[in-house]
Motif scaffolding. Structure first.
Motif, PDB file in Angstrom:
ATOM      1  N   ARG A 149       0.593  -1.141   0.065  1.00  0.00           N
ATOM      2  CA  ARG A 149      -0.016  -0.115  -0.123  1.00  0.00           C
ATOM      3  C   ARG A 149       1.271   1.323  -0.108  1.00  0.00           C
ATOM      4  O   ARG A 149       1.690   0.921   1.035  1.00  0.00           O
ATOM      5  CB  ARG A 149      -0.727   0.324   1.262  1.00  0.00           C
ATOM      6  N   VAL A 150       1.008   2.252  -1.238  1.00  0.00           N
ATOM      7  CA  VAL A 150       1.218   2.868  -1.096  1.00  0.00           C
ATOM      8  C   VAL A 150       0.378   4.813  -0.820  1.00  0.00           C
ATOM      9  O   VAL A 150      -0.347   4.214  -1.444  1.00  0.00           O
ATOM     10  CB  VAL A 150       2.859   3.219  -2.245  1.00  0.00           C
ATOM     11  N   THR A 151       1.281   5.925  -0.959  1.00  0.00           N
ATOM     12  CA  THR A 151       0.550   6.803  -0.888  1.00  0.00           C
ATOM     13  C   THR A 151       0.609   7.011  -2.335  1.00  0.00           C
ATOM     14  O   THR A 151       2.247   7.968  -2.712  1.00  0.00           O
ATOM     15  CB  THR A 151       1.376   8.079  -0.321  1.00  0.00           C
ATOM     16  N   PRO A 152      -0.018   7.766  -3.224  1.00  0.00           N
ATOM     17  CA  PRO A 152       0.307   8.156  -4.419  1.00  0.00           C
ATOM     18  C   PRO A 152       0.568  10.037  -4.664  1.00  0.00           C
ATOM     19  O   PRO A 152      -0.194  10.453  -3.963  1.00  0.00           O
ATOM     20  CB  PRO A 152      -1.050   8.043  -5.322  1.00  0.00           C
ATOM     21  N   LEU A 172       0.513  -2.425 -11.291  1.00  0.00           N
ATOM     22  CA  LEU A 172      -0.922  -1.629 -10.345  1.00  0.00           C
ATOM     23  C   LEU A 172      -2.603  -1.853 -10.636  1.00  0.00           C
ATOM     24  O   LEU A 172      -2.738  -2.732 -10.949  1.00  0.00           O
ATOM     25  CB  LEU A 172      -1.354  -0.056 -10.533  1.00  0.00           C
ATOM     26  N   MET A 173      -2.625  -2.870  -8.965  1.00  0.00           N
ATOM     27  CA  MET A 173      -4.178  -3.258  -8.859  1.00  0.00           C
ATOM     28  C   MET A 173      -4.672  -2.655  -8.074  1.00  0.00           C
ATOM     29  O   MET A 173      -4.869  -1.296  -7.540  1.00  0.00           O
ATOM     30  CB  MET A 173      -3.939  -4.674  -7.785  1.00  0.00           C
ATOM     31  N   SER A 174      -6.363  -3.316  -8.646  1.00  0.00           N
ATOM     32  CA  SER A 174      -7.670  -2.558  -7.860  1.00  0.00           C
ATOM     33  C   SER A 174      -7.762  -3.360  -6.555  1.00  0.00           C
ATOM     34  O   SER A 174      -7.387  -4.424  -6.611  1.00  0.00           O
ATOM     35  CB  SER A 174      -8.744  -2.412  -8.572  1.00  0.00           C
ATOM     36  N   GLY A 175      -8.734  -2.808  -5.958  1.00  0.00           N
ATOM     37  CA  GLY A 175      -9.030  -3.612  -4.559  1.00  0.00           C
ATOM     38  C   GLY A 175      -8.311  -2.872  -3.619  1.00  0.00           C
ATOM     39  O   GLY A 175      -7.355  -1.805  -3.221  1.00  0.00           O
ATOM     40  N   GLY A 176      -8.043  -4.165  -2.306  1.00  0.00           N
ATOM     41  CA  GLY A 176      -7.321  -2.909  -1.151  1.00  0.00           C
ATOM     42  C   GLY A 176      -6.301  -3.267  -1.231  1.00  0.00           C
ATOM     43  O   GLY A 176      -5.483  -2.691  -0.180  1.00  0.00           O
ATOM     44  N   TYR A 177      -5.531  -3.316  -1.944  1.00  0.00           N
ATOM     45  CA  TYR A 177      -3.540  -2.249  -1.859  1.00  0.00           C
ATOM     46  C   TYR A 177      -3.662  -2.154  -2.658  1.00  0.00           C
ATOM     47  O   TYR A 177      -4.127  -2.173  -3.682  1.00  0.00           O
ATOM     48  CB  TYR A 177      -3.075  -3.334  -0.770  1.00  0.00           C
TER      49      TYR A 177
END
Ligand SMILES: Cc1ncc(COP(=O)(O)O)c(C=O)c1O
Lengths: 159, 389
Positions: free
Chosen positions: A69-72, A96-101
């Motif tokens: 999980r990162v801060t854009p 790059l994923m959709s969803g929880g992370y």
């Protein structure tokens, strides 16, 4: 039309020769070669790899999937951090994923410890990384559409 | 018991399939690479399987009407109109246990003892024995390689006698891959229009044609629907061989009699398969097209590879078979296949299994992955080298 077919054939067997591709599509060898050059230039084709089962090859090897999980960053979104992660030679893929992370990495190393240390010492401290979750691969049954270690069985009985 | 004396003579004398005989040997052989199957290697598209499963979940486990689910017959008519410009109504449609049963019902409905059935060969193996079992006279018509194994009007005219009842028109053709284009069908239709000869058009491979033009049914030509029974099915195009589902469309009085026979012999085609087939016709054109494209790649690859080996083949434009000449080997077809099987463990089918005019040829199926085909062809190359040709 034939272009999509060339890509599909190469995706399943990158060793298919130009002559064979030409025969399959009814084009000339020159046409196929020119098309493949174009695909390489445009990065439609990004390489020709071999699917190795390292476990079977007897080479000690550990693979891991790491959820980040990162801060854009403002104006750059996820691209900047993704590019920095992609620079690590240890990292095989960055998605790059959709969803929880946000980002999913795959990487390989010689041991669990090597990977764990990489995550702790190099990934986690990166600016913008909020959290990591590391999952080790225990066995590969199927990858990239290929069943590992198994020949497909033809069950058709009626000849 | 003296069974030989008890078994009906017509049944005892019925010609067995020449394909089976050969493959019983191959089946026992370890590491044998077969190029022999006559069915798709693809699984039935998932949407179709799901429709079958759903019909079971809903408990639709009864007989359907004898002629088949009304909804399915309506979809068949829509499909034939959409794809092949054929105009049938549901009461001109009989749903059968594979195209095989449709062929059987059609021949039984029409052929009396002594009636002649013209069978252009090489072709699929069932027409001949069904005809003789019915008491009819099978009249093989030897198609010529120089005509690309297509039927010509002259050949047809020469074969017709006052006893001719039925012409089998087996295109796209198993085993040759030949297709008949509209301009080639027209002269055939012209010959037939002057006679009372009916046509059984076996169009089971209609979706599997390659090149620029789609399959044309002889029933779509002027004046031909009234003398044609179209047989088709789900086995090949929809990869549904195991579901056992096909159909026949034709003139009402003939379909009515076929339905009567079917009612006594079969009751109805499998219910689950019929529900699945509705989905196959409604929603699966894209699946058919992607399988067809894959066959086309293999076909082109294989024709090229065989020609490179000197096993020359004219370009097959339909079905999923190549029918190369093995003249170069100097061996008769049977011997070629036996030697190839015993020395290299590659199984192909001798041309004469599909009629005498198949001598000098073998049938190779490309219903296999490219990897499989490549392995087989490289063994064939070794074989020819060792033969010294
Ligand atoms: C030309 C031809 N007709 C009919 C059939 C029968 O198919 P099914 O009974 O599965 O519909 C076959 C099967 O191989 C065939 O090749």
């Amino acid at each position: 039309m034939y272009m999509e077919q060339i890509l599909k054939v190469l995706e399943t067997n990158a060793r298919t020769s130009l002559e064979e591709l030409a025969a399959m599509t009814g084009k000339t060898v020159q046409e196929v070669a020119a098309y493949m050059d174009e695909c390489e230039e445009k990065h439609i084709i990004n390489g020709y790899r071999t699917l190795v089962d390292w476990e079977r090859a007897g080479v000690a090897d550990v693979q891991a999937l790491i959820d980040l999980r990162v801060t854009p960053r403002r104006d750059f979104g996820f691209d900047e951090i993704a590019a920095r992660l992609a620079d690590f030679s240890e990292v095989d893929s960055v998605l790059l994923m959709s969803g929880g992370y946000d980002l999913s990495l795959t990487m390989r190393g010689k041991s669990f410890q090597e990977i764990a240390l990489f995550v702790a010492q190099r990934l986690s401290p990166l600016e913008g990384v909020l959290s990591t979750a590391t999952h080790f691969v225990l066995r590969t049954y199927k990858k990239d559409g290929v069943l590992y270690g198994k020949d497909p069985i033809d069950e058709r009985e009626c000849q | 018991m003296e069974y030989e004396k008890l078994i009906s003579r017509a049944a005892a004398e019925m010609r067995p399939s020449g394909i089976r005989k050969f493959f019983d040997i191959a089946a026992e052989m370890k590491d044998c690479i077969s190029l022999g199957v006559g069915e798709p290697d693809f699984k039935t598209p998932w949407a179709i399987r799901q429709a079958g499963i759903q019909s079971l979940e809903k408990g639709r486990t009864w007989y359907t009407s004898n002629s088949g689910l009304k909804e399915l017959r309506q979809e068949i008519c829509r499909y034939l109109e959409r794809r092949f410009d054929l105009h049938y109504t549901e009461d001109q449609t009989l749903v059968t246990v594979g195209g095989s049963e449709a062929i059987d019902m059609c021949i039984r409905a029409l052929v009396e003892p002594g009636d002649e059935v013209i069978i252009p060969e090489p072709c699929f193996v069932c027409y001949y024995p069904i005809t003789t079992l019915t008491g009819g006279v099978a009249v093989p018509l030897a198609l010529k390689a120089e005509n690309g194994f297509k039927l010509t009007a002259d050949e047809l005219r020469a074969a017709i006698t006052p006893r001719t009842k039925l012409l089998i028109l087996p295109f796209p053709c198993n085993p040759t891959g030949a297709v008949m284009r509209k301009e080639e069908l027209e002269p055939i239709a012209q010959v037939l229009r002057e006679t009372n000869v009916l046509v059984l058009s076996d169009e089971i491979y209609a979706e599997l044609t390659y090149g620029h033009t789609r399959h044309v049914s002889i029933a779509s030509l002027p004046g031909m629907a009234e003398r044609t029974i179209v047989v088709n099915g789900f086995s090949k195009a929809h990869a549904m061989t195991g579901w056992r589902l096909g159909y026949a469309c034709g003139p009402k009085p003939i379909i009515k009699v076929m339905t009567k026979i079917h009612q006594s012999c079969i009751m109805c085609a499998p219910t689950t398969s019929q529900y699945a087939a509705v989905t196959a016709l409604k929603n699966c054109d894209a699946d058919i097209e992607s399988m067809r494209k894959e066959y086309d790649l293999r076909r082109r690859w294989l024709v090229n590879a065989l020609n490179n080996l000197g096993l020359t083949c004219f370009e097959p434009q339909g079905a999923f078979y190549v029918f190369p000449s093995i003249q170069k080997s100097g061996l008769p077809s049977d011997e070629f296949c036996k030697q190839l099987l015993y020395s290299k463990k590659v199984a192909v089918i001798p041309g004469p299994a599909f009629g005498d005019s198949g001598e000098g040829f073998v049938r190779i199926s490309y219903s296999y992955s490219l990897d499989h085909l490549k392995k087989a062809v490289s063994r064939m190359e070794e074989f020819l080298k060792e033969l010294g040709v």
